[in-house]
Each structure stands twice: as structure tokens, then as C-alpha cells.
Design a protein around this motif. Structure first.
Motif, PDB file in Angstrom:
ATOM      1  N   LEU A 136       2.328   3.524  10.058  1.00 48.78           N
ATOM      2  CA  LEU A 136       2.395   3.336   8.604  1.00 48.78           C
ATOM      3  C   LEU A 136       2.318   1.849   8.236  1.00 48.78           C
ATOM      4  O   LEU A 136       1.619   1.483   7.283  1.00 48.78           O
ATOM      5  CB  LEU A 136       3.701   3.936   8.063  1.00 48.78           C
ATOM      6  CG  LEU A 136       3.739   5.458   7.898  1.00 48.78           C
ATOM      7  CD1 LEU A 136       5.154   5.910   7.553  1.00 48.78           C
ATOM      8  CD2 LEU A 136       2.763   5.916   6.820  1.00 48.78           C
ATOM      9  N   LYS A 137       3.021   1.020   8.978  1.00 51.90           N
ATOM     10  CA  LYS A 137       3.031  -0.411   8.665  1.00 51.90           C
ATOM     11  C   LYS A 137       1.684  -1.076   8.932  1.00 51.90           C
ATOM     12  O   LYS A 137       1.376  -2.111   8.327  1.00 51.90           O
ATOM     13  CB  LYS A 137       4.123  -1.105   9.486  1.00 51.90           C
ATOM     14  CG  LYS A 137       5.536  -0.704   9.098  1.00 51.90           C
ATOM     15  CD  LYS A 137       6.561  -1.376  10.000  1.00 51.90           C
ATOM     16  CE  LYS A 137       7.982  -0.935   9.632  1.00 51.90           C
ATOM     17  NZ  LYS A 137       8.997  -1.537  10.534  1.00 51.90           N
ATOM     18  N   SER A 138       0.900  -0.499   9.827  1.00 47.44           N
ATOM     19  CA  SER A 138      -0.382  -1.123  10.203  1.00 47.44           C
ATOM     20  C   SER A 138      -1.538  -0.732   9.279  1.00 47.44           C
ATOM     21  O   SER A 138      -2.642  -1.236   9.448  1.00 47.44           O
ATOM     22  CB  SER A 138      -0.734  -0.745  11.645  1.00 47.44           C
ATOM     23  OG  SER A 138      -0.972   0.660  11.757  1.00 47.44           O
ATOM     24  N   ILE A 139      -1.291   0.160   8.321  1.00 43.11           N
ATOM     25  CA  ILE A 139      -2.373   0.617   7.435  1.00 43.11           C
ATOM     26  C   ILE A 139      -2.789  -0.510   6.506  1.00 43.11           C
ATOM     27  O   ILE A 139      -1.963  -1.086   5.791  1.00 43.11           O
ATOM     28  CB  ILE A 139      -1.936   1.855   6.634  1.00 43.11           C
ATOM     29  CG1 ILE A 139      -1.721   3.044   7.568  1.00 43.11           C
ATOM     30  CG2 ILE A 139      -2.968   2.200   5.568  1.00 43.11           C
ATOM     31  CD1 ILE A 139      -1.186   4.272   6.876  1.00 43.11           C
ATOM     32  N   LYS A 140      -4.057  -0.817   6.505  1.00 41.70           N
ATOM     33  CA  LYS A 140      -4.633  -1.816   5.606  1.00 41.70           C
ATOM     34  C   LYS A 140      -5.751  -1.147   4.811  1.00 41.70           C
ATOM     35  O   LYS A 140      -6.837  -0.892   5.317  1.00 41.70           O
ATOM     36  CB  LYS A 140      -5.186  -3.006   6.393  1.00 41.70           C
ATOM     37  CG  LYS A 140      -4.150  -3.727   7.253  1.00 41.70           C
ATOM     38  CD  LYS A 140      -3.085  -4.388   6.388  1.00 41.70           C
ATOM     39  CE  LYS A 140      -2.073  -5.130   7.249  1.00 41.70           C
ATOM     40  NZ  LYS A 140      -0.983  -5.723   6.446  1.00 41.70           N
ATOM     41  N   ALA A 141      -5.467  -0.855   3.567  1.00 39.76           N
ATOM     42  CA  ALA A 141      -6.445  -0.179   2.713  1.00 39.76           C
ATOM     43  C   ALA A 141      -6.154  -0.552   1.267  1.00 39.76           C
ATOM     44  O   ALA A 141      -4.993  -0.733   0.887  1.00 39.76           O
ATOM     45  CB  ALA A 141      -6.377   1.335   2.891  1.00 39.76           C
ATOM     46  N   ILE A 190       5.414   0.947   0.937  1.00 38.93           N
ATOM     47  CA  ILE A 190       4.406   0.733  -0.104  1.00 38.93           C
ATOM     48  C   ILE A 190       3.080   0.479   0.607  1.00 38.93           C
ATOM     49  O   ILE A 190       2.948  -0.493   1.360  1.00 38.93           O
ATOM     50  CB  ILE A 190       4.769  -0.454  -1.013  1.00 38.93           C
ATOM     51  CG1 ILE A 190       6.096  -0.187  -1.712  1.00 38.93           C
ATOM     52  CG2 ILE A 190       3.674  -0.676  -2.049  1.00 38.93           C
ATOM     53  CD1 ILE A 190       6.583  -1.340  -2.557  1.00 38.93           C
ATOM     54  N   ILE A 191       2.113   1.353   0.386  1.00 40.61           N
ATOM     55  CA  ILE A 191       0.833   1.286   1.087  1.00 40.61           C
ATOM     56  C   ILE A 191      -0.292   1.212   0.059  1.00 40.61           C
ATOM     57  O   ILE A 191      -0.269   1.909  -0.960  1.00 40.61           O
ATOM     58  CB  ILE A 191       0.646   2.513   1.995  1.00 40.61           C
ATOM     59  CG1 ILE A 191       1.742   2.526   3.072  1.00 40.61           C
ATOM     60  CG2 ILE A 191      -0.725   2.511   2.652  1.00 40.61           C
ATOM     61  CD1 ILE A 191       1.688   3.719   3.980  1.00 40.61           C
ATOM     62  N   GLY A 192      -1.283   0.407   0.360  1.00 37.15           N
ATOM     63  CA  GLY A 192      -2.404   0.213  -0.563  1.00 37.15           C
ATOM     64  C   GLY A 192      -2.319  -1.169  -1.179  1.00 37.15           C
ATOM     65  O   GLY A 192      -1.457  -1.419  -2.025  1.00 37.15           O
ATOM     66  N   ASP A 193      -3.200  -2.077  -0.760  1.00 32.23           N
ATOM     67  CA  ASP A 193      -3.139  -3.454  -1.244  1.00 32.23           C
ATOM     68  C   ASP A 193      -3.338  -3.543  -2.751  1.00 32.23           C
ATOM     69  O   ASP A 193      -2.776  -4.420  -3.408  1.00 32.23           O
ATOM     70  CB  ASP A 193      -4.206  -4.304  -0.527  1.00 32.23           C
ATOM     71  CG  ASP A 193      -3.991  -4.333   0.976  1.00 32.23           C
ATOM     72  OD1 ASP A 193      -2.825  -4.162   1.392  1.00 32.23           O
ATOM     73  OD2 ASP A 193      -4.970  -4.511   1.722  1.00 32.23           O
ATOM     74  N   GLU A 194      -4.144  -2.660  -3.317  1.00 34.93           N
ATOM     75  CA  GLU A 194      -4.415  -2.686  -4.751  1.00 34.93           C
ATOM     76  C   GLU A 194      -3.591  -1.646  -5.509  1.00 34.93           C
ATOM     77  O   GLU A 194      -3.100  -1.902  -6.597  1.00 34.93           O
ATOM     78  CB  GLU A 194      -5.911  -2.444  -5.007  1.00 34.93           C
ATOM     79  CG  GLU A 194      -6.837  -3.419  -4.305  1.00 34.93           C
ATOM     80  CD  GLU A 194      -6.642  -4.848  -4.778  1.00 34.93           C
ATOM     81  OE1 GLU A 194      -6.191  -5.039  -5.920  1.00 34.93           O
ATOM     82  OE2 GLU A 194      -6.932  -5.778  -3.992  1.00 34.93           O
ATOM     83  N   SER A 195      -3.445  -0.451  -4.951  1.00 36.09           N
ATOM     84  CA  SER A 195      -2.760   0.632  -5.666  1.00 36.09           C
ATOM     85  C   SER A 195      -1.243   0.577  -5.527  1.00 36.09           C
ATOM     86  O   SER A 195      -0.519   1.083  -6.387  1.00 36.09           O
ATOM     87  CB  SER A 195      -3.259   1.989  -5.159  1.00 36.09           C
ATOM     88  OG  SER A 195      -2.960   2.142  -3.779  1.00 36.09           O
ATOM     89  N   GLU A 196      -0.730  -0.029  -4.432  1.00 35.28           N
ATOM     90  CA  GLU A 196       0.713  -0.108  -4.167  1.00 35.28           C
ATOM     91  C   GLU A 196       1.354   1.277  -4.298  1.00 35.28           C
ATOM     92  O   GLU A 196       2.270   1.498  -5.085  1.00 35.28           O
ATOM     93  CB  GLU A 196       1.380  -1.116  -5.111  1.00 35.28           C
ATOM     94  CG  GLU A 196       0.877  -2.538  -4.919  1.00 35.28           C
ATOM     95  CD  GLU A 196       1.589  -3.529  -5.811  1.00 35.28           C
ATOM     96  OE1 GLU A 196       2.489  -3.106  -6.573  1.00 35.28           O
ATOM     97  OE2 GLU A 196       1.254  -4.717  -5.762  1.00 35.28           O
ATOM     98  N   THR A 197       0.861   2.206  -3.513  1.00 30.57           N
ATOM     99  CA  THR A 197       1.323   3.594  -3.573  1.00 30.57           C
ATOM    100  C   THR A 197       2.628   3.759  -2.815  1.00 30.57           C
ATOM    101  O   THR A 197       2.793   3.247  -1.703  1.00 30.57           O
ATOM    102  CB  THR A 197       0.251   4.516  -2.962  1.00 30.57           C
ATOM    103  OG1 THR A 197      -0.985   4.306  -3.636  1.00 30.57           O
ATOM    104  CG2 THR A 197       0.653   5.972  -3.111  1.00 30.57           C
ATOM    105  N   ASP A 198       3.560   4.491  -3.420  1.00 26.18           N
ATOM    106  CA  ASP A 198       4.849   4.767  -2.775  1.00 26.18           C
ATOM    107  C   ASP A 198       4.693   5.880  -1.744  1.00 26.18           C
ATOM    108  O   ASP A 198       4.128   6.939  -2.038  1.00 26.18           O
ATOM    109  CB  ASP A 198       5.883   5.201  -3.815  1.00 26.18           C
ATOM    110  CG  ASP A 198       6.328   4.045  -4.684  1.00 26.18           C
ATOM    111  OD1 ASP A 198       6.541   2.958  -4.136  1.00 26.18           O
ATOM    112  OD2 ASP A 198       6.453   4.219  -5.906  1.00 26.18           O
ATOM    113  N   VAL A 199       5.203   5.633  -0.552  1.00 22.99           N
ATOM    114  CA  VAL A 199       5.168   6.604   0.542  1.00 22.99           C
ATOM    115  C   VAL A 199       6.582   6.730   1.091  1.00 22.99           C
ATOM    116  O   VAL A 199       7.283   5.726   1.260  1.00 22.99           O
ATOM    117  CB  VAL A 199       4.190   6.163   1.650  1.00 22.99           C
ATOM    118  CG1 VAL A 199       4.279   7.095   2.844  1.00 22.99           C
ATOM    119  CG2 VAL A 199       2.766   6.124   1.116  1.00 22.99           C
ATOM    120  N   VAL A 200       7.010   7.954   1.358  1.00 26.34           N
ATOM    121  CA  VAL A 200       8.345   8.209   1.891  1.00 26.34           C
ATOM    122  C   VAL A 200       8.224   8.936   3.220  1.00 26.34           C
ATOM    123  O   VAL A 200       7.506   9.936   3.327  1.00 26.34           O
ATOM    124  CB  VAL A 200       9.192   9.045   0.909  1.00 26.34           C
ATOM    125  CG1 VAL A 200      10.518   9.433   1.542  1.00 26.34           C
ATOM    126  CG2 VAL A 200       9.453   8.262  -0.369  1.00 26.34           C
TER     127      VAL A 200
END
Length: 491
Positions: free
Chosen positions: A203-208, A173-183
Motif C-alpha cells: 500500500l505504501k509503495s503505490i504511486k498513482a 491516503i493513496i493517489g497523488d492527485e485524488s488523495e483517496t482515503d483507504v482503510v
């Protein structure tokens, strides 16, 4: 994230869940009274959930199929899922975070009074674009389907064709506000574990706050921010994604995006088309040689033409010099401004054609180029020879199969034109050296970007500028292996 749990207070459970979900009009709270006057509530977000399925498979059996008293049941949630609820995928949980995550992804929640657990039913629905042929990546042979905006459909397109027992998927789950699903997808026994770990860490280090598209995601993952060459490939075709996974690469899917990321990627791959392997050996290799020639033409034709006019006209045969002199009679612009202005006008037309609707954009590109070229030459602003040189360069860019690499090559010819104006052939050679140095010195997630040429890996040369017969390409490639230098750097 702090883990909060449900309690046996029915009203507090509803209030707690509602406080973590946006209180919009499409957040539905459906109250029910079950047999024995047991209060029940169904929570879901309209538009994300399949409302018809909820009514038919959940609400109807709970209201009209229950013919027994439920107040004496110890585990009422488990009993309801086993006997009355016809949903194909049910889960019982106490975790508030899991409940809210499920609601935001189209699932519905069933709460009953005097119970500290709830039922999560998979009722994901909503409207999605149907599977169609890609308008960007057109293939004469092979499947015509392309990815869509639904993550579940895209996963199914991969699994329909790749039935390998080692095929694995990992969710993020990436995106602090959008909580976008990534596979993240890969074939476990083929991909290098160190490359896979490198991708995971990225992937784990992405902060956006928001990741709407794979272009955002790839920029957050790439290490060389100011380099014009892409470290990842993007495709809309399931066949291409599967082919790359079987070469030891990973595929990243983003919910809401009809494109996927393929990584790592090396330089030579951007000039290889998926159809090269469907065509016969000689024809496929001929197409690849055409692309290499097109790259040389796009990069060097205008700079060399400018250098010959301004510095080294004596290198040309006399008949050609006469043609150039006659074509430039009365031209007010210098050769540099003439070439640069025409190149810029072509880019304006190309960019304008992309932004406009397809029929209008095609008309603008064709008619605009013809009208402007004819008008410029008749007005005596641009010579006919310059127009031919620029037009050949533009046509050559269409031969490059990868759109991102095509943009990069088109961009690089502008610095080369400026260097040609300032320093002649020395400037062109210096520019090419800088480009080559930037390619050789970078890597893509631990894989040398100019592999298999530098470092030289003979096993990988079977599928580069020319390809070997398909029967010689069936073995697992060795070029996508983690390098020692990168490993030491990470340590």
C-alpha cells in the motif's frame, strides 16, 4: 511534507488556507462577529459538509448563545468547544496540512482573530446511496445489505457484526492527485504479522495520480501483472469480508467504492460460495462438486469436441459418428472456425448485455442467443451439435460463483481451442500443464496460490473441494501463513 503552522495574523491564516483549497463556488467562508467584537470565520466545502448541522450546532450558538466577553480568554478555541459548540467531535490544531485535509473531507474550520490555533469540527455530510441488496452477489440466506460508496458507512457495517477487541483499522491516503482515503482492516491476533507487513508495504509503495476503484488498487498491489488469475478477492457483502478476516486475511476499503478487497487469496477459494456453509454438509459439498465439474466443462468441452472431430473421431462410438456426420452435411466452415465463431459470438452477447441497462441486457442475452443460434443452424453455417456443445459451456460458466474467476476460465478456453486445433490432445494437455504451472508457481502476498495442495497442508484440506462439518472448521486456519521462501526473497 513540510509542516506549516497558523500564526496570530487572522487575515494571513485565511489566505494561507484558501490558497491550498480549490477556489470554487462551493468553498464557503462565513464571517462572524462574536461577543466583544471578536472576528471569527467558518470555512467548509458545501456538498461535503452537513450545512444544516453547521448552522444549528456551530453558527447559531456562536452568534446567539455567547453572553460573556471572550477577549480575555487565553485559550479561546478550547473554551468555545467546551462551552458553546455542540459538535460531537472537535479538535484543536495549528497544522495547515491537517486543516486542509479536514476541509477536503467534509469537516469545517473555525478561526478566530489573534489566535494561532483553530477548531476542526466533524461535520461530514453529503448525499450517499442507501444500503441495498447487492445485484452482483445474490445470496438466498444471510444478510442482504451490501457496501455503499461511503467509507464511514462501510466501516460501520463491519463493526456492527464484528465486535472483536482485536479488530484493527489503519488509514492510508493513496493517489497523488485524488488523495483517496483507504482503510486496512484485520484481526490482530489472527492475521500473520509478516503477511500484514507485506500488505502494508504494498500500500505504501503505490504511486498513482488517481485511484477511483478497488480494481485499480488491486492491480497496483499484485505482483504477477501478466497472470490472468487474480491474487485478491472482491466482495460487496460485509458478511464475506468478516468471515475472511477471521480466517487470517485483511480487508481493504476504498472511499467511493461499494466493493472491498480481500487478501491474500488462494485458488480454491474462488470456487467456494458463502452459502456453502449455510447449507447442510451433503448439499454444500454437492454444490462444490458441481462447480468443479463446471470448470472442467468450460475449459475442455469445446477443445475436446474439436479434437475428436479433426484428429480422433475413431474414439467415438459409431452411432455418435453418424450423428456428427449428418449434422455437418453442407456446413461450409471447418470445425475450428465453427467452434471459434460461436464462442466469440457468445462473448459478444455477454459483453453487450453487461454494458446495456439491465432489462435490455437480459433481453439481448436471451433473445439474441436464441435468434442467432436458430438462424445459424437453419442457414447451414453451424451444426446443431456444435451449438449444443457451446451452449453447455456457456451455461457452465454461470455456476462459478466468483465473477473474476469466471472471466478467467472463459478466457483460458480460447488458447486451449487453438492448441487443440494445432496439436490435438497433445495441445490440450500442454495447455493444461501451462495453466497448472502458472497456478502452482505464484503466490498471493506470501501465501502459496495453490495452498493447501501445494505445498501440502493437511489442516487446510478440511475446507477445499469438499468441506468438513462446521464444528471441525472453528479452529484458526493455518494455510494463510507467510512462507519461508517468500520471507527470504523479501530479505
Amino acid at each position: 511534507m513540510e509542516k506549516s503552522l497558523l500564526t496570530k495574523n487572522f487575515k494571513n491564516n485565511i489566505d494561507l488556507i484558501s490558497s491550498k483549497i480549490p477556489s470554487n463556488s462551493n468553498f464557503i467562508i462565513r464571517d462572524l462577529i462574536l461577543k466583544g467584537n471578536i472576528k471569527c470565520v467558518i470555512l467548509y466545502i458545501n456538498g461535503l459538509s452537513n450545512q444544516e448541522y453547521i448552522e444549528r450546532g456551530i453558527i447559531y450558538p456562536l452568534l446567539f448563545k455567547i453572553d460573556e466577553e471572550l477577549d480575555n480568554r487565553e485559550n479561546i478555541c478550547s473554551y468555545l468547544t467546551q462551552r458553546y459548540i455542540s459538535c460531537y467531535d472537535c479538535k484543536i490544531t495549528q497544522n495547515i496540512n491537517d486543516i486542509c485535509y479536514s476541509l477536503k473531507h467534509g469537516k469545517c474550520i473555525i478561526l478566530t482573530e489573534n489566535n494561532d490555533s483553530c477548531i476542526i469540527c466533524n461535520t461530514i455530510g453529503g448525499s450517499y446511496r442507501s444500503i441495498t441488496e447487492s445485484t452482483i452477489e445474490t445470496d438466498i440466506r444471510g444478510g442482504k445489505e451490501s457496501f455503499v460508496e461511503s467509507l464511514e458507512i462501510n466501516i460501520a457495517l463491519i463493526q456492527q457484526k464484528l465486535k472483536n477487541k482485536n479488530f484493527k483499522m489503519e488509514s492510508f491516503i493513496i493517489g497523488d492527485e485524488s488523495e483517496t482515503d483507504v482503510v486496512l482492516m484485520y484481526v490482530e491476533n489472527i492475521i500473520d504479522p509478516k503477511v500484514l507487513n507485506n500488505i502494508r508495504e504494498k500500500l505504501k509503495s503505490i504511486k498513482a495520480p488517481y485511484i477511483p476503484d478497488v480494481g485499480y488498487l488491486s492491480q497496483h498491489m499484485e505482483e504477477y501483472t501478466f497472470c490472468s488469475f487474480a491474487e485478491t478477492k472482491v466482495t460487496e457483502k460485509p458478511g464475506k469480508a468478516i468471515s475472511d478476516m477471521l480466517q487470517g486475511k485483511a480487508v481493504i476499503m476504498l472511499n467511493g467504492s461499494p466493493q472491498v478487497i480481500i487478501l491474500p487469496a488462494v485458488f480454491i477459494e474462488f470456487f467456494q460460495a458463502f452459502e456453502d456453509y449455510s447449507n447442510r454438509l451433503v448439499l454444500g459439498n454437492f454444490d462444490r462438486l458441481l462447480r468443479i465439474a463446471a470448470i472442467i466443462i468450460v475449459l475442455l468441452l469445446s477443445p475436446v469436441y474439436l479434437t475428436l472431430l479433426e484428429y480422433n473421431v475413431r474414439f467415438l462410438p459409431l452411432p455418435l459418428i453418424k450423428v456428427l456426420i449428418n449434422s455437418r452435411l453442407g456446413i461450409p466452415l471447418s470445425p475450428f472456425l465453427e467452434v471459434l465463431s460461436m464462442e466469440l459470438i457468445i462473448e459478444f452477447l455477454r459483453e453487450g448485455g453487461i454494458r446495456l441497462p439491465t432489462p435490455i441486457g437480459q433481453t439481448l442475452g436471451i433473445v439474441g442467443g436464441i435468434v442467432l443460434g436458430e438462424a445459424a443452424t437453419k442457414a447451414g453455417i453451424v451444426s446443431y451439435v456444435t451449438l449444443v456443445v457451446v451452449a453447455v459451456g456457456v451455461i457452465s460458466t454461470f455456476v462459478i460463483p466468483n465473477y473474476e474467476m469466471s472471466i478467467t476460465i472463459r478466457f483460458l478456453r480460447f488458447p486451449l481451442i487453438i492448441l487443440a486445433k494445432l496439436f490435438g490432445f497433445f495441445g490440450i494437455i500442454s495447455g493444461l500443464y501451462i495453466i497448472f504451472l502458472s497456478i502452482v508457481s505464484k503466490d498471493s502476498f506470501g501465501i502459496p496460490y495453490f495452498s493447501p495442495f501445494a505445498p501440502l497442508r493437511s489442516s487446510g484440506l478440511r475446507d477445499t473441494i469438499l468441506r468438513a462439518p462446521l464444528k471441525n472448521l472453528n479452529s484458526k486456519p493455518k494455510i494463510f501463513k507467510f512462507t519461508k521462501n517468500k520471507e527470504k526473497k523479501n530479505e
